[in-house]
Design a protein around this motif. Structure first.
Motif, PDB file in Angstrom:
ATOM      1  N   GLU A 156       6.281  22.207 -15.585  1.00 24.13           N
ATOM      2  CA  GLU A 156       7.156  23.350 -15.836  1.00 24.13           C
ATOM      3  C   GLU A 156       6.512  24.675 -15.439  1.00 24.13           C
ATOM      4  O   GLU A 156       7.181  25.574 -14.932  1.00 24.13           O
ATOM      5  CB  GLU A 156       7.558  23.389 -17.321  1.00 24.13           C
ATOM      6  N   ASP A 157       5.199  24.820 -15.700  1.00 23.71           N
ATOM      7  CA  ASP A 157       4.554  26.113 -15.455  1.00 23.71           C
ATOM      8  C   ASP A 157       3.139  25.867 -14.912  1.00 23.71           C
ATOM      9  O   ASP A 157       2.263  25.398 -15.652  1.00 23.71           O
ATOM     10  CB  ASP A 157       4.487  26.920 -16.753  1.00 23.71           C
ATOM     11  N   PRO A 158       2.919  26.159 -13.619  1.00 20.29           N
ATOM     12  CA  PRO A 158       3.898  26.587 -12.626  1.00 20.29           C
ATOM     13  C   PRO A 158       4.787  25.421 -12.187  1.00 20.29           C
ATOM     14  O   PRO A 158       4.373  24.261 -12.264  1.00 20.29           O
ATOM     15  CB  PRO A 158       3.033  27.098 -11.476  1.00 20.29           C
ATOM     16  N   ARG A 159       5.975  25.723 -11.722  1.00 20.01           N
ATOM     17  CA  ARG A 159       7.002  24.717 -11.494  1.00 20.01           C
ATOM     18  C   ARG A 159       6.683  23.815 -10.306  1.00 20.01           C
ATOM     19  O   ARG A 159       6.425  24.262  -9.207  1.00 20.01           O
ATOM     20  CB  ARG A 159       8.347  25.404 -11.256  1.00 20.01           C
ATOM     21  N   THR A 162       9.025  19.629  -4.498  1.00 15.75           N
ATOM     22  CA  THR A 162       9.289  21.065  -4.395  1.00 15.75           C
ATOM     23  C   THR A 162       8.463  21.791  -5.449  1.00 15.75           C
ATOM     24  O   THR A 162       7.995  21.179  -6.419  1.00 15.75           O
ATOM     25  CB  THR A 162      10.782  21.379  -4.605  1.00 15.75           C
ATOM     26  N   CYS A 163       8.286  23.088  -5.255  1.00 13.43           N
ATOM     27  CA  CYS A 163       7.435  23.812  -6.197  1.00 13.43           C
ATOM     28  C   CYS A 163       7.700  25.311  -6.098  1.00 13.43           C
ATOM     29  O   CYS A 163       8.428  25.780  -5.222  1.00 13.43           O
ATOM     30  CB  CYS A 163       5.966  23.521  -5.904  1.00 13.43           C
ATOM     31  N   SER A 164       7.094  26.039  -6.980  1.00 12.74           N
ATOM     32  CA  SER A 164       7.079  27.491  -6.904  1.00 12.74           C
ATOM     33  C   SER A 164       5.885  27.927  -6.054  1.00 12.74           C
ATOM     34  O   SER A 164       4.924  27.175  -5.875  1.00 12.74           O
ATOM     35  CB  SER A 164       6.973  28.100  -8.302  1.00 12.74           C
ATOM     36  N   GLN A 165       5.960  29.142  -5.545  1.00 16.16           N
ATOM     37  CA  GLN A 165       4.829  29.667  -4.779  1.00 16.16           C
ATOM     38  C   GLN A 165       3.590  29.759  -5.658  1.00 16.16           C
ATOM     39  O   GLN A 165       2.460  29.575  -5.193  1.00 16.16           O
ATOM     40  CB  GLN A 165       5.182  31.035  -4.194  1.00 16.16           C
ATOM     41  N   GLU A 166       3.787  30.000  -6.931  1.00 17.38           N
ATOM     42  CA  GLU A 166       2.665  30.097  -7.868  1.00 17.38           C
ATOM     43  C   GLU A 166       1.889  28.776  -7.915  1.00 17.38           C
ATOM     44  O   GLU A 166       0.654  28.769  -7.988  1.00 17.38           O
ATOM     45  CB  GLU A 166       3.180  30.451  -9.260  1.00 17.38           C
ATOM     46  N   ALA A 167       2.607  27.650  -7.870  1.00 17.39           N
ATOM     47  CA  ALA A 167       1.935  26.350  -7.906  1.00 17.39           C
ATOM     48  C   ALA A 167       1.075  26.146  -6.667  1.00 17.39           C
ATOM     49  O   ALA A 167      -0.005  25.552  -6.743  1.00 17.39           O
ATOM     50  CB  ALA A 167       2.972  25.231  -8.031  1.00 17.39           C
ATOM     51  N   GLN A 194       7.532  25.708  -0.196  1.00 17.06           N
ATOM     52  CA  GLN A 194       8.087  25.383  -1.507  1.00 17.06           C
ATOM     53  C   GLN A 194       9.254  24.409  -1.473  1.00 17.06           C
ATOM     54  O   GLN A 194       9.564  23.780  -2.488  1.00 17.06           O
ATOM     55  CB  GLN A 194       8.599  26.663  -2.187  1.00 17.06           C
TER      56      GLN A 194
END
Length: 412
Positions: free
Chosen positions: A234-237, A293-298, A309
Protein backbone atom coordinates in the motif's frame (compact mmCIF):
# COMPACT_ATOMS: atom_id res chain seq x y z
CA UNK A 1 6.03 31.32 -33.34
CA UNK A 2 2.93 31.23 -35.49
CA UNK A 3 0.59 28.23 -35.57
CA UNK A 4 1.92 27.42 -39.05
CA UNK A 5 5.53 27.45 -37.81
CA UNK A 6 4.59 25.29 -34.83
CA UNK A 7 2.86 22.80 -37.12
CA UNK A 8 5.95 22.61 -39.30
CA UNK A 9 8.15 21.93 -36.28
CA UNK A 10 5.72 19.27 -35.04
CA UNK A 11 5.72 17.49 -38.40
CA UNK A 12 9.51 17.52 -38.63
CA UNK A 13 9.65 15.96 -35.18
CA UNK A 14 7.17 13.26 -36.23
CA UNK A 15 9.17 12.54 -39.38
CA UNK A 16 12.33 12.16 -37.30
CA UNK A 17 10.55 9.79 -34.93
CA UNK A 18 9.38 7.75 -37.91
CA UNK A 19 12.93 7.52 -39.23
CA UNK A 20 14.17 6.30 -35.85
CA UNK A 21 11.56 3.52 -36.01
CA UNK A 22 12.48 2.57 -39.54
CA UNK A 23 9.33 4.18 -40.97
CA UNK A 24 8.72 6.85 -43.57
CA UNK A 25 6.15 9.59 -43.01
CA UNK A 26 3.82 9.41 -46.01
CA UNK A 27 3.73 12.60 -48.09
CA UNK A 28 -0.08 12.85 -47.93
CA UNK A 29 -0.08 12.37 -44.16
CA UNK A 30 2.61 15.04 -43.88
CA UNK A 31 0.43 17.41 -45.91
CA UNK A 32 -2.59 16.65 -43.70
CA UNK A 33 -0.60 17.33 -40.53
CA UNK A 34 0.65 20.61 -41.97
CA UNK A 35 -2.90 21.65 -42.88
CA UNK A 36 -5.25 20.70 -40.03
CA UNK A 37 -5.11 23.28 -37.19
CA UNK A 38 -4.56 21.09 -34.12
CA UNK A 39 -4.81 24.02 -31.74
CA UNK A 40 -8.48 24.51 -32.68
CA UNK A 41 -9.26 21.01 -31.37
CA UNK A 42 -7.43 21.61 -28.08
CA UNK A 43 -10.09 24.25 -27.38
CA UNK A 44 -8.81 25.62 -24.11
CA UNK A 45 -7.19 22.42 -22.81
CA UNK A 46 -3.79 23.59 -24.06
CA UNK A 47 -2.32 26.82 -25.40
CA UNK A 48 -1.29 27.09 -29.04
CA UNK A 49 2.33 26.14 -28.38
CA UNK A 50 1.41 23.09 -26.28
CA UNK A 51 -1.15 22.06 -28.89
CA UNK A 52 1.66 21.36 -31.33
CA UNK A 53 3.80 19.32 -28.97
CA UNK A 54 3.92 15.63 -29.81
CA UNK A 55 1.80 14.63 -26.83
CA UNK A 56 -1.78 13.62 -26.11
CA UNK A 57 -4.04 16.40 -24.84
CA UNK A 58 -6.57 15.22 -22.29
CA UNK A 59 -9.98 16.77 -22.99
CA UNK A 60 -12.20 14.96 -20.47
CA UNK A 61 -11.61 13.14 -17.19
CA UNK A 62 -13.68 10.95 -14.90
CA UNK A 63 -12.58 12.42 -11.60
CA UNK A 64 -14.51 9.86 -9.55
CA UNK A 65 -12.78 6.88 -11.21
CA UNK A 66 -9.50 8.73 -11.72
CA UNK A 67 -9.21 7.98 -15.43
CA UNK A 68 -9.07 9.97 -18.65
CA UNK A 69 -12.08 9.38 -20.91
CA UNK A 70 -11.19 11.45 -23.97
CA UNK A 71 -8.14 13.03 -25.52
CA UNK A 72 -6.62 14.43 -28.67
CA UNK A 73 -4.13 11.63 -29.32
CA UNK A 74 -0.42 12.26 -29.74
CA UNK A 75 0.17 13.22 -33.39
CA UNK A 76 3.02 10.71 -33.88
CA UNK A 77 0.57 7.90 -33.07
CA UNK A 78 -2.16 9.36 -35.27
CA UNK A 79 0.34 9.51 -38.13
CA UNK A 80 1.32 5.87 -37.60
CA UNK A 81 -2.30 4.67 -37.51
CA UNK A 82 -3.19 6.70 -40.58
CA UNK A 83 -0.21 5.11 -42.27
CA UNK A 84 -1.56 1.69 -41.25
CA UNK A 85 -4.93 2.60 -42.80
CA UNK A 86 -3.41 3.43 -46.18
CA UNK A 87 -6.16 5.94 -46.93
CA UNK A 88 -6.64 7.31 -50.42
CA UNK A 89 -8.91 9.81 -52.13
CA UNK A 90 -12.51 8.63 -52.24
CA UNK A 91 -12.31 6.23 -49.27
CA UNK A 92 -15.26 5.91 -46.90
CA UNK A 93 -13.92 5.97 -43.34
CA UNK A 94 -15.50 5.49 -39.93
CA UNK A 95 -13.63 6.69 -36.88
CA UNK A 96 -14.68 5.25 -33.51
CA UNK A 97 -13.79 7.60 -30.68
CA UNK A 98 -14.12 11.27 -31.50
CA UNK A 99 -11.82 14.14 -30.78
CA UNK A 100 -12.27 16.00 -34.03
CA UNK A 101 -8.63 16.43 -34.98
CA UNK A 102 -8.09 12.90 -36.28
CA UNK A 103 -11.32 13.17 -38.29
CA UNK A 104 -9.93 16.36 -39.84
CA UNK A 105 -6.73 14.55 -40.80
CA UNK A 106 -8.77 11.75 -42.35
CA UNK A 107 -10.86 14.28 -44.27
CA UNK A 108 -7.67 15.78 -45.68
CA UNK A 109 -6.58 12.32 -46.85
CA UNK A 110 -9.83 11.10 -48.44
CA UNK A 111 -10.68 14.45 -50.04
CA UNK A 112 -14.07 15.73 -51.18
CA UNK A 113 -14.91 12.49 -53.00
CA UNK A 114 -14.52 10.47 -49.80
CA UNK A 115 -16.55 10.49 -46.61
CA UNK A 116 -15.69 10.65 -42.90
CA UNK A 117 -18.01 9.51 -40.12
CA UNK A 118 -16.82 9.90 -36.54
CA UNK A 119 -18.72 8.17 -33.73
CA UNK A 120 -18.54 8.54 -29.95
CA UNK A 121 -20.79 7.41 -27.11
CA UNK A 122 -20.37 10.63 -25.10
CA UNK A 123 -22.62 13.53 -26.18
CA UNK A 124 -20.17 16.03 -24.66
CA UNK A 125 -17.41 14.65 -26.88
CA UNK A 126 -19.46 14.61 -30.09
CA UNK A 127 -20.73 18.15 -29.42
CA UNK A 128 -17.16 19.31 -28.92
CA UNK A 129 -15.93 17.43 -32.01
CA UNK A 130 -18.67 18.90 -34.21
CA UNK A 131 -18.04 22.40 -32.90
CA UNK A 132 -14.29 22.19 -33.46
CA UNK A 133 -14.62 20.60 -36.91
CA UNK A 134 -16.89 23.41 -38.06
CA UNK A 135 -14.55 26.01 -36.56
CA UNK A 136 -11.62 24.43 -38.44
CA UNK A 137 -13.54 24.35 -41.73
CA UNK A 138 -14.46 20.63 -41.85
CA UNK A 139 -18.24 20.98 -41.81
CA UNK A 140 -18.78 17.96 -44.09
CA UNK A 141 -17.57 15.43 -41.50
CA UNK A 142 -20.49 13.40 -40.13
CA UNK A 143 -20.54 13.30 -36.32
CA UNK A 144 -22.73 10.67 -34.63
CA UNK A 145 -23.39 10.13 -30.93
CA UNK A 146 -23.86 6.37 -30.51
CA UNK A 147 -22.34 3.27 -28.95
CA UNK A 148 -20.16 1.89 -31.75
CA UNK A 149 -20.41 -1.58 -30.22
CA UNK A 150 -23.52 -1.75 -32.40
CA UNK A 151 -23.84 -1.07 -36.15
CA UNK A 152 -24.90 2.32 -37.44
CA UNK A 153 -28.38 2.64 -38.89
CA UNK A 154 -28.63 1.62 -42.53
CA UNK A 155 -26.64 -0.89 -44.50
CA UNK A 156 -23.35 1.00 -44.44
CA UNK A 157 -19.86 -0.27 -45.09
CA UNK A 158 -16.51 1.47 -44.89
CA UNK A 159 -13.19 1.09 -46.66
CA UNK A 160 -11.45 1.70 -43.34
CA UNK A 161 -12.55 1.69 -39.72
CA UNK A 162 -10.12 3.40 -37.37
CA UNK A 163 -10.69 2.93 -33.64
CA UNK A 164 -9.13 5.59 -31.43
CA UNK A 165 -10.03 4.08 -28.05
CA UNK A 166 -8.57 1.08 -26.28
CA UNK A 167 -10.76 -1.93 -27.15
CA UNK A 168 -10.80 -5.17 -25.19
CA UNK A 169 -12.58 -7.05 -27.98
CA UNK A 170 -13.70 -6.73 -31.60
CA UNK A 171 -17.52 -6.66 -31.76
CA UNK A 172 -19.30 -8.21 -34.78
CA UNK A 173 -20.55 -4.75 -35.85
CA UNK A 174 -17.06 -3.68 -36.86
CA UNK A 175 -16.52 -6.69 -39.09
CA UNK A 176 -20.03 -6.36 -40.54
CA UNK A 177 -19.47 -2.72 -41.49
CA UNK A 178 -16.06 -3.34 -43.04
CA UNK A 179 -15.94 -3.51 -46.84
CA UNK A 180 -14.70 -6.79 -48.33
CA UNK A 181 -11.24 -5.33 -48.96
CA UNK A 182 -11.41 -2.93 -46.02
CA UNK A 183 -8.88 -2.31 -43.24
CA UNK A 184 -9.65 -2.28 -39.54
CA UNK A 185 -7.16 -0.39 -37.37
CA UNK A 186 -7.87 -1.01 -33.72
CA UNK A 187 -5.91 -0.74 -30.45
CA UNK A 188 -6.69 -4.04 -28.69
CA UNK A 189 -5.84 -4.75 -25.06
CA UNK A 190 -4.24 -8.19 -24.70
CA UNK A 191 -3.29 -9.16 -21.16
CA UNK A 192 -3.43 -5.47 -20.26
CA UNK A 193 -1.11 -4.32 -23.08
CA UNK A 194 -2.40 -2.28 -26.01
CA UNK A 195 -1.24 -2.63 -29.60
CA UNK A 196 -2.75 -0.90 -32.62
CA UNK A 197 -3.33 -3.77 -35.07
CA UNK A 198 -3.88 -3.40 -38.81
CA UNK A 199 -6.40 -6.14 -39.62
CA UNK A 200 -7.61 -7.34 -43.00
CA UNK A 201 -10.15 -9.96 -44.05
CA UNK A 202 -8.80 -13.37 -44.97
CA UNK A 203 -10.93 -16.52 -45.41
CA UNK A 204 -13.70 -15.27 -43.17
CA UNK A 205 -11.50 -14.00 -40.37
CA UNK A 206 -9.39 -10.95 -39.56
CA UNK A 207 -5.61 -11.27 -39.75
CA UNK A 208 -3.02 -8.69 -38.73
CA UNK A 209 -0.49 -7.34 -41.19
CA UNK A 210 1.21 -4.99 -38.74
CA UNK A 211 1.01 -3.50 -35.26
CA UNK A 212 2.46 -0.79 -33.05
CA UNK A 213 2.60 -0.41 -29.26
CA UNK A 214 0.38 2.41 -28.01
CA UNK A 215 -1.95 3.59 -25.28
CA UNK A 216 -5.51 4.93 -25.45
CA UNK A 217 -8.37 5.85 -23.17
CA UNK A 218 -10.62 2.77 -22.81
CA UNK A 219 -13.74 2.01 -24.82
CA UNK A 220 -16.92 2.84 -22.90
CA UNK A 221 -20.46 1.54 -23.27
CA UNK A 222 -21.36 -2.09 -23.96
CA UNK A 223 -17.77 -2.86 -24.98
CA UNK A 224 -16.27 -1.64 -21.72
CA UNK A 225 -14.13 -4.11 -19.82
CA UNK A 226 -12.54 -3.50 -16.44
CA UNK A 227 -9.56 -5.54 -15.28
CA UNK A 228 -8.62 -6.49 -11.73
CA UNK A 229 -6.13 -4.70 -9.54
CA UNK A 230 -4.46 -6.60 -6.68
CA UNK A 231 -2.42 -4.60 -4.16
CA UNK A 232 0.96 -5.99 -3.16
CA UNK A 233 2.01 -3.03 -1.05
CA UNK A 234 0.00 0.00 0.00
CA UNK A 235 2.75 2.49 0.89
CA UNK A 236 4.49 3.04 -1.42
CA UNK A 237 1.93 1.57 -3.81
CA UNK A 238 2.77 -1.58 -5.79
CA UNK A 239 0.19 -3.90 -7.32
CA UNK A 240 -0.71 -6.43 -9.99
CA UNK A 241 -3.04 -5.85 -12.94
CA UNK A 242 -5.00 -8.70 -14.52
CA UNK A 243 -6.90 -7.76 -17.65
CA UNK A 244 -8.46 -11.02 -18.78
CA UNK A 245 -10.26 -13.66 -16.75
CA UNK A 246 -7.13 -14.68 -14.86
CA UNK A 247 -7.19 -15.02 -11.09
CA UNK A 248 -4.54 -14.76 -8.41
CA UNK A 249 -4.79 -15.71 -4.75
CA UNK A 250 -3.95 -12.35 -3.21
CA UNK A 251 -3.69 -13.92 0.24
CA UNK A 252 -0.68 -15.98 -0.81
CA UNK A 253 1.17 -12.85 -1.90
CA UNK A 254 0.90 -10.96 1.37
CA UNK A 255 4.27 -9.39 2.22
CA UNK A 256 5.96 -11.02 -0.79
CA UNK A 257 7.93 -7.87 -1.67
CA UNK A 258 9.39 -7.78 1.84
CA UNK A 259 11.13 -11.10 1.21
CA UNK A 260 14.70 -11.14 -0.16
CA UNK A 261 15.06 -10.37 -3.85
CA UNK A 262 16.73 -12.81 -6.21
CA UNK A 263 18.26 -11.35 -9.38
CA UNK A 264 18.93 -13.28 -12.58
CA UNK A 265 20.54 -11.62 -15.59
CA UNK A 266 20.03 -13.24 -18.96
CA UNK A 267 22.92 -12.20 -21.19
CA UNK A 268 20.27 -11.02 -23.70
CA UNK A 269 20.94 -7.41 -24.63
CA UNK A 270 19.45 -4.65 -26.73
CA UNK A 271 20.71 -1.35 -28.05
CA UNK A 272 19.71 2.05 -26.73
CA UNK A 273 16.33 3.34 -28.01
CA UNK A 274 15.51 -0.02 -29.63
CA UNK A 275 11.89 -1.06 -29.06
CA UNK A 276 11.25 -4.47 -27.53
CA UNK A 277 7.48 -4.38 -26.96
CA UNK A 278 7.05 -7.66 -28.89
CA UNK A 279 8.91 -9.34 -26.04
CA UNK A 280 6.09 -8.26 -23.72
CA UNK A 281 3.54 -10.20 -25.80
CA UNK A 282 5.88 -13.21 -25.96
CA UNK A 283 6.03 -13.26 -22.16
CA UNK A 284 2.28 -12.73 -21.87
CA UNK A 285 1.62 -16.14 -23.39
CA UNK A 286 2.96 -17.90 -20.29
CA UNK A 287 0.55 -19.05 -17.53
CA UNK A 288 0.50 -16.80 -14.48
CA UNK A 289 1.27 -13.65 -16.45
CA UNK A 290 0.30 -10.28 -14.95
CA UNK A 291 1.46 -6.70 -15.10
CA UNK A 292 3.10 -5.11 -12.08
CA UNK A 293 2.30 -1.43 -11.55
CA UNK A 294 3.52 1.00 -8.93
CA UNK A 295 3.86 4.58 -7.82
CA UNK A 296 6.92 6.61 -8.72
CA UNK A 297 7.74 6.65 -5.01
CA UNK A 298 8.10 2.84 -5.03
CA UNK A 299 10.61 3.10 -7.89
CA UNK A 300 12.51 5.92 -6.22
CA UNK A 301 12.77 3.96 -2.97
CA UNK A 302 13.94 0.79 -4.74
CA UNK A 303 10.97 -1.28 -3.60
CA UNK A 304 10.67 -2.42 -7.22
CA UNK A 305 13.15 -1.81 -10.05
CA UNK A 306 10.67 -1.05 -12.81
CA UNK A 307 11.37 1.09 -15.89
CA UNK A 308 8.06 2.90 -15.43
CA UNK A 309 4.86 2.88 -13.35
CA UNK A 310 2.24 1.71 -15.78
CA UNK A 311 2.70 -2.01 -16.32
CA UNK A 312 5.72 -4.32 -16.62
CA UNK A 313 5.61 -8.09 -17.39
CA UNK A 314 5.50 -10.34 -14.34
CA UNK A 315 4.64 -13.96 -13.42
CA UNK A 316 2.84 -15.12 -10.32
CA UNK A 317 3.20 -18.69 -9.05
CA UNK A 318 1.44 -19.16 -5.73
CA UNK A 319 3.36 -17.12 -3.12
CA UNK A 320 6.10 -16.20 -5.61
CA UNK A 321 6.37 -13.26 -7.99
CA UNK A 322 8.97 -12.44 -10.62
CA UNK A 323 9.12 -9.41 -12.90
CA UNK A 324 11.34 -7.96 -15.60
CA UNK A 325 13.27 -5.06 -14.08
CA UNK A 326 14.64 -2.04 -15.83
CA UNK A 327 17.38 -3.35 -18.16
CA UNK A 328 20.84 -2.64 -16.79
CA UNK A 329 23.34 -0.66 -18.84
CA UNK A 330 26.54 -2.45 -19.76
CA UNK A 331 29.97 -0.95 -20.42
CA UNK A 332 29.47 -1.22 -24.20
CA UNK A 333 26.33 0.94 -24.05
CA UNK A 334 23.92 -1.94 -24.56
CA UNK A 335 21.25 -2.94 -22.04
CA UNK A 336 20.78 -6.40 -20.52
CA UNK A 337 17.43 -7.96 -19.63
CA UNK A 338 16.97 -9.57 -16.25
CA UNK A 339 14.44 -11.09 -13.86
CA UNK A 340 13.85 -10.16 -10.21
CA UNK A 341 11.88 -12.47 -7.93
CA UNK A 342 10.53 -12.65 -4.38
CA UNK A 343 9.06 -15.60 -2.51
CA UNK A 344 9.99 -19.03 -1.14
CA UNK A 345 10.91 -20.27 -4.66
CA UNK A 346 12.36 -17.01 -5.89
CA UNK A 347 15.35 -18.57 -7.65
CA UNK A 348 13.11 -20.97 -9.59
CA UNK A 349 10.60 -18.31 -10.65
CA UNK A 350 13.31 -15.81 -11.53
CA UNK A 351 14.95 -18.40 -13.78
CA UNK A 352 11.59 -19.15 -15.40
CA UNK A 353 11.21 -15.57 -16.59
CA UNK A 354 14.86 -15.40 -17.62
CA UNK A 355 14.42 -18.58 -19.68
CA UNK A 356 11.48 -17.04 -21.53
CA UNK A 357 13.55 -13.98 -22.44
CA UNK A 358 16.35 -16.24 -23.69
CA UNK A 359 13.81 -18.24 -25.73
CA UNK A 360 12.48 -15.02 -27.30
CA UNK A 361 16.02 -14.08 -28.29
CA UNK A 362 16.82 -17.56 -29.63
CA UNK A 363 13.63 -17.49 -31.73
CA UNK A 364 14.92 -14.41 -33.51
CA UNK A 365 12.92 -11.82 -31.54
CA UNK A 366 9.90 -12.52 -33.77
CA UNK A 367 6.92 -10.31 -34.46
CA UNK A 368 3.51 -11.67 -33.44
CA UNK A 369 0.55 -12.21 -35.74
CA UNK A 370 -3.01 -11.75 -34.50
CA UNK A 371 -5.93 -13.67 -36.02
CA UNK A 372 -9.51 -12.99 -34.91
CA UNK A 373 -12.31 -15.55 -35.17
CA UNK A 374 -15.97 -15.48 -34.04
CA UNK A 375 -16.55 -16.64 -30.48
CA UNK A 376 -18.32 -19.82 -31.59
CA UNK A 377 -15.37 -21.07 -33.67
CA UNK A 378 -14.41 -24.60 -32.55
CA UNK A 379 -10.84 -25.34 -31.50
CA UNK A 380 -10.38 -27.61 -34.51
CA UNK A 381 -10.87 -24.63 -36.85
CA UNK A 382 -8.23 -22.48 -35.16
CA UNK A 383 -4.59 -22.32 -36.25
CA UNK A 384 -1.71 -23.12 -33.93
CA UNK A 385 -1.04 -20.41 -31.41
CA UNK A 386 -2.04 -18.98 -28.08
CA UNK A 387 -5.83 -18.71 -27.86
CA UNK A 388 -7.43 -15.94 -25.87
CA UNK A 389 -11.21 -15.97 -25.50
CA UNK A 390 -12.92 -12.59 -25.39
CA UNK A 391 -16.61 -11.72 -25.30
CA UNK A 392 -17.34 -11.75 -29.04
CA UNK A 393 -14.24 -13.36 -30.49
CA UNK A 394 -11.38 -15.79 -30.13
CA UNK A 395 -7.95 -14.26 -30.59
CA UNK A 396 -5.06 -16.39 -31.76
CA UNK A 397 -1.54 -15.04 -31.34
CA UNK A 398 1.17 -16.81 -33.31
CA UNK A 399 4.81 -16.20 -34.18
CA UNK A 400 5.23 -17.19 -37.84
CA UNK A 401 8.69 -15.62 -38.12
CA UNK A 402 10.11 -17.47 -35.12
CA UNK A 403 13.25 -19.48 -35.92
CA UNK A 404 12.09 -22.33 -33.73
CA UNK A 405 9.21 -23.01 -31.30
CA UNK A 406 9.51 -21.40 -27.89
CA UNK A 407 9.19 -23.22 -24.61
CA UNK A 408 6.05 -21.21 -23.92
CA UNK A 409 3.09 -23.45 -23.12
CA UNK A 410 0.68 -22.39 -25.85
CA UNK A 411 -2.96 -23.27 -25.58
CA UNK A 412 -4.40 -24.91 -28.66
Amino acid sequence: MSAEDLRTAMVEGIAERHRAQGLVLDADIRRALLTAPRHVFAEGDADVKTSYEDIAIITKRDEERGINTSSVSAPWLQAVMLGQAGLKAGDRVMEIGSGGYNAALIRELVGPTGSVTTVDIDPDITARAERCLVAAGYDDVEVICADAEFPLEGDRTFDAIIVTAGAWDVPPAWTRQLADDGRLIVPIRIKGMTRSWLLERRDGMLVSTGHVACGFVPVLGAGRHVGTGIPLKEDPRVGLWLDERDTVDAGELGGVLDQPRVETWTGVTIGAKVAFSDQDLWLAMDPGFALVTCSQEAIDQGVVALPWQFGTPAFVDGPNITYRPKPRKLDDGRFEFGAFAHGPRAEETSQRLADQIVAWDAAGRPAPRLSIYPANTPDTDLPDGYVLDKRHSRLVISWPSARRPSSTEWSQ
